[in-house]
Design a protein around this motif. Structure first.
Motif, PDB file in Angstrom:
ATOM      1  N   VAL A  27       0.941  -1.534  -0.503  1.00 37.71           N
ATOM      2  CA  VAL A  27      -0.580  -0.267   0.127  1.00 37.71           C
ATOM      3  C   VAL A  27       0.925   1.468  -0.033  1.00 37.71           C
ATOM      4  CG1 VAL A  27      -1.576   0.801   1.013  1.00 37.71           C
ATOM      5  CG2 VAL A  27      -1.908  -0.932   0.973  1.00 37.71           C
ATOM      6  N   THR A  28       1.715   1.372   0.623  1.00 39.36           N
ATOM      7  CA  THR A  28       2.592   2.246   0.636  1.00 39.36           C
ATOM      8  C   THR A  28       4.588   2.009   0.588  1.00 39.36           C
ATOM      9  OG1 THR A  28       3.534   3.961   2.462  1.00 39.36           O
ATOM     10  CG2 THR A  28       2.417   2.056   3.020  1.00 39.36           C
ATOM     11  N   ASN A  29       4.835   3.183   0.395  1.00 38.99           N
ATOM     12  CA  ASN A  29       6.244   2.862   0.386  1.00 38.99           C
ATOM     13  C   ASN A  29       6.566   2.777   2.320  1.00 38.99           C
ATOM     14  OD1 ASN A  29       9.251   3.642   1.768  1.00 38.99           O
ATOM     15  ND2 ASN A  29       9.735   3.721  -0.262  1.00 38.99           N
ATOM     16  N   MET A  30       7.651   1.764   2.943  1.00 33.29           N
ATOM     17  CA  MET A  30       7.347   1.896   4.599  1.00 33.29           C
ATOM     18  C   MET A  30       8.097   2.973   5.318  1.00 33.29           C
ATOM     19  SD  MET A  30       5.727  -0.835   4.401  1.00 33.29           S
ATOM     20  CE  MET A  30       5.698  -1.143   6.722  1.00 33.29           C
ATOM     21  N   PHE A  31       8.967   3.671   4.624  1.00 36.76           N
ATOM     22  CA  PHE A  31       9.109   5.321   4.570  1.00 36.76           C
ATOM     23  C   PHE A  31       8.278   6.368   5.074  1.00 36.76           C
ATOM     24  CE2 PHE A  31      13.570   3.014   2.848  1.00 36.76           C
ATOM     25  CZ  PHE A  31      14.227   3.300   4.084  1.00 36.76           C
ATOM     26  N   GLY A  32       6.795   5.518   4.731  1.00 33.69           N
ATOM     27  CA  GLY A  32       5.929   6.711   4.683  1.00 33.69           C
ATOM     28  C   GLY A  32       4.731   5.637   5.536  1.00 33.69           C
ATOM     29  N   ALA A  33       5.158   5.017   6.506  1.00 35.92           N
ATOM     30  CA  ALA A  33       3.706   4.343   7.204  1.00 35.92           C
ATOM     31  C   ALA A  33       3.815   5.575   8.869  1.00 35.92           C
ATOM     32  CB  ALA A  33       4.775   2.958   7.474  1.00 35.92           C
ATOM     33  N   THR A  34       4.401   5.420   8.858  1.00 33.67           N
ATOM     34  CA  THR A  34       4.112   6.989  10.208  1.00 33.67           C
ATOM     35  C   THR A  34       2.760   7.177   9.640  1.00 33.67           C
ATOM     36  OG1 THR A  34       6.526   7.464  10.676  1.00 33.67           O
ATOM     37  CG2 THR A  34       4.421   8.573  11.370  1.00 33.67           C
ATOM     38  N   PRO A  35       2.704   7.794   9.573  1.00 35.89           N
ATOM     39  CA  PRO A  35       0.771   8.043   9.379  1.00 35.89           C
ATOM     40  C   PRO A  35       0.215   7.026   9.760  1.00 35.89           C
ATOM     41  CG  PRO A  35       1.506   9.103   7.345  1.00 35.89           C
ATOM     42  CD  PRO A  35       2.482   8.094   8.097  1.00 35.89           C
ATOM     43  N   TYR A  36      -0.303   5.994   8.891  1.00 36.97           N
ATOM     44  CA  TYR A  36      -0.397   4.364   9.356  1.00 36.97           C
ATOM     45  C   TYR A  36      -0.791   3.364  10.488  1.00 36.97           C
ATOM     46  CZ  TYR A  36      -1.147   4.522   3.735  1.00 36.97           C
ATOM     47  OH  TYR A  36      -1.196   4.194   2.733  1.00 36.97           O
ATOM     48  N   THR A  38      -0.273   5.603  13.228  1.00 32.73           N
ATOM     49  CA  THR A  38      -0.664   6.856  14.275  1.00 32.73           C
ATOM     50  C   THR A  38      -2.266   6.723  14.165  1.00 32.73           C
ATOM     51  OG1 THR A  38      -0.561   8.425  12.369  1.00 32.73           O
ATOM     52  CG2 THR A  38       0.791   8.281  14.151  1.00 32.73           C
ATOM     53  N   SER A  39      -3.352   5.766  12.795  1.00 35.84           N
ATOM     54  CA  SER A  39      -4.372   5.633  12.503  1.00 35.84           C
ATOM     55  C   SER A  39      -4.708   5.144  13.654  1.00 35.84           C
ATOM     56  CB  SER A  39      -4.358   6.460  10.531  1.00 35.84           C
ATOM     57  OG  SER A  39      -5.688   5.277  10.651  1.00 35.84           O
ATOM     58  N   VAL A  40      -4.045   3.760  12.750  1.00 39.25           N
ATOM     59  CA  VAL A  40      -4.487   2.344  13.107  1.00 39.25           C
ATOM     60  C   VAL A  40      -3.862   2.162  14.860  1.00 39.25           C
ATOM     61  CG1 VAL A  40      -4.578   0.092  12.988  1.00 39.25           C
ATOM     62  CG2 VAL A  40      -4.126   0.940  11.116  1.00 39.25           C
ATOM     63  N   PHE A  41      -2.951   2.600  14.877  1.00 39.49           N
ATOM     64  CA  PHE A  41      -2.197   2.575  16.693  1.00 39.49           C
ATOM     65  C   PHE A  41      -3.094   3.399  17.473  1.00 39.49           C
ATOM     66  CE2 PHE A  41      -0.867  -0.560  14.358  1.00 39.49           C
ATOM     67  CZ  PHE A  41      -0.744  -2.135  14.770  1.00 39.49           C
ATOM     68  N   GLY A  42      -3.202   3.931  17.515  1.00 32.74           N
ATOM     69  CA  GLY A  42      -3.739   6.105  18.166  1.00 32.74           C
ATOM     70  C   GLY A  42      -2.566   6.449  18.408  1.00 32.74           C
ATOM     71  N   LYS A  45       2.948  10.681  16.435  1.00 33.49           N
ATOM     72  CA  LYS A  45       4.170  11.386  15.712  1.00 33.49           C
ATOM     73  C   LYS A  45       5.508  10.231  15.900  1.00 33.49           C
ATOM     74  CE  LYS A  45       5.746  13.588  11.752  1.00 33.49           C
ATOM     75  NZ  LYS A  45       5.130  15.407  10.961  1.00 33.49           N
ATOM     76  N   PHE A  46       5.998  11.443  16.800  1.00 37.77           N
ATOM     77  CA  PHE A  46       6.772  10.977  17.230  1.00 37.77           C
ATOM     78  C   PHE A  46       6.934   9.416  18.217  1.00 37.77           C
ATOM     79  CE2 PHE A  46       9.694  10.070  21.293  1.00 37.77           C
ATOM     80  CZ  PHE A  46      11.337  10.638  20.532  1.00 37.77           C
ATOM     81  N   GLU A  47       6.002   9.251  18.548  1.00 39.27           N
ATOM     82  CA  GLU A  47       5.808   7.620  18.770  1.00 39.27           C
ATOM     83  C   GLU A  47       6.338   6.226  17.428  1.00 39.27           C
ATOM     84  OE1 GLU A  47       6.510   3.538  20.979  1.00 39.27           O
ATOM     85  OE2 GLU A  47       6.701   6.116  22.039  1.00 39.27           O
ATOM     86  N   ALA A  48       5.093   6.872  16.738  1.00 36.46           N
ATOM     87  CA  ALA A  48       4.879   6.182  15.359  1.00 36.46           C
ATOM     88  C   ALA A  48       6.608   5.933  14.770  1.00 36.46           C
ATOM     89  CB  ALA A  48       4.233   6.357  14.756  1.00 36.46           C
ATOM     90  N   ASN A  49       7.182   7.015  15.222  1.00 33.10           N
ATOM     91  CA  ASN A  49       8.252   6.837  14.362  1.00 33.10           C
ATOM     92  C   ASN A  49       9.323   5.836  15.143  1.00 33.10           C
ATOM     93  OD1 ASN A  49       8.003   8.471  11.740  1.00 33.10           O
ATOM     94  ND2 ASN A  49       8.202  10.472  13.414  1.00 33.10           N
ATOM     95  N   ASN A  50       9.607   6.061  15.899  1.00 28.86           N
ATOM     96  CA  ASN A  50      10.063   5.142  16.883  1.00 28.86           C
ATOM     97  C   ASN A  50       9.655   3.719  16.340  1.00 28.86           C
ATOM     98  OD1 ASN A  50      11.857   7.038  18.013  1.00 28.86           O
ATOM     99  ND2 ASN A  50      10.368   7.039  19.892  1.00 28.86           N
ATOM    100  N   LEU A  51       8.818   3.432  16.757  1.00 28.95           N
ATOM    101  CA  LEU A  51       7.819   2.072  16.118  1.00 28.95           C
ATOM    102  C   LEU A  51       8.504   1.329  14.992  1.00 28.95           C
ATOM    103  CD1 LEU A  51       4.627   1.739  18.018  1.00 28.95           C
ATOM    104  CD2 LEU A  51       7.250   0.722  18.507  1.00 28.95           C
ATOM    105  N   LEU A  52       8.277   2.666  13.731  1.00 29.74           N
ATOM    106  CA  LEU A  52       8.911   2.226  12.912  1.00 29.74           C
ATOM    107  C   LEU A  52      10.784   1.706  12.462  1.00 29.74           C
ATOM    108  CD1 LEU A  52       7.980   2.309   9.556  1.00 29.74           C
ATOM    109  CD2 LEU A  52       8.025   4.476   9.416  1.00 29.74           C
ATOM    110  N   LYS A  53      11.022   2.728  12.652  1.00 32.48           N
ATOM    111  CA  LYS A  53      12.532   3.046  12.649  1.00 32.48           C
ATOM    112  C   LYS A  53      13.226   0.927  13.604  1.00 32.48           C
ATOM    113  CE  LYS A  53      13.715   6.924  14.936  1.00 32.48           C
ATOM    114  NZ  LYS A  53      14.456   8.035  15.071  1.00 32.48           N
ATOM    115  N   ASN A  54      12.194   0.815  15.321  1.00 35.07           N
ATOM    116  CA  ASN A  54      12.644  -0.289  15.097  1.00 35.07           C
ATOM    117  C   ASN A  54      12.488  -1.496  14.505  1.00 35.07           C
ATOM    118  OD1 ASN A  54      13.725   1.139  17.455  1.00 35.07           O
ATOM    119  ND2 ASN A  54      11.991   0.823  18.807  1.00 35.07           N
ATOM    120  N   TRP A  55      10.851  -1.163  13.531  1.00 39.30           N
ATOM    121  CA  TRP A  55      10.929  -2.505  13.076  1.00 39.30           C
ATOM    122  C   TRP A  55      12.202  -2.179  11.725  1.00 39.30           C
ATOM    123  CZ3 TRP A  55       9.744  -1.996   7.944  1.00 39.30           C
ATOM    124  CH2 TRP A  55       8.862  -2.944   7.025  1.00 39.30           C
TER     125      TRP A  55
END
Length: 65
Positions: A27-36, A38-42, A45-55
């Protein structure tokens, strides 16, 4: 492991599973996954970026242990 640490680990695993699925669907380039995240897990943006970096730092083989 404390309940908080276990809950945090469980939450991270759910996010990582979601990101694995999102990548598979393409659906998206994974570098653009932060909004997904934030939307799904509430989370913000900061926490979403950290989760994405760890992933991104872990390989699929490590996540599927």
């Amino acid at each position: 492991m404390s309940d908080y640490a276990q809950n945090e680990k469980d939450f991270q695993e759910k996010v990582f599973d979601y990101l694995d699925e999102l990548r598979e669907v393409g659906v998206t380039n994974m570098f653009g996954a932060t909004p997904y995240i934030t939307s799904v897990f509430g989370v913000d943006k900061f926490e979403a970026n950290n989760l994405l970096k760890n992933w991104m730092k872990t390989s699929p083989r490590e996540r599927n242990k």
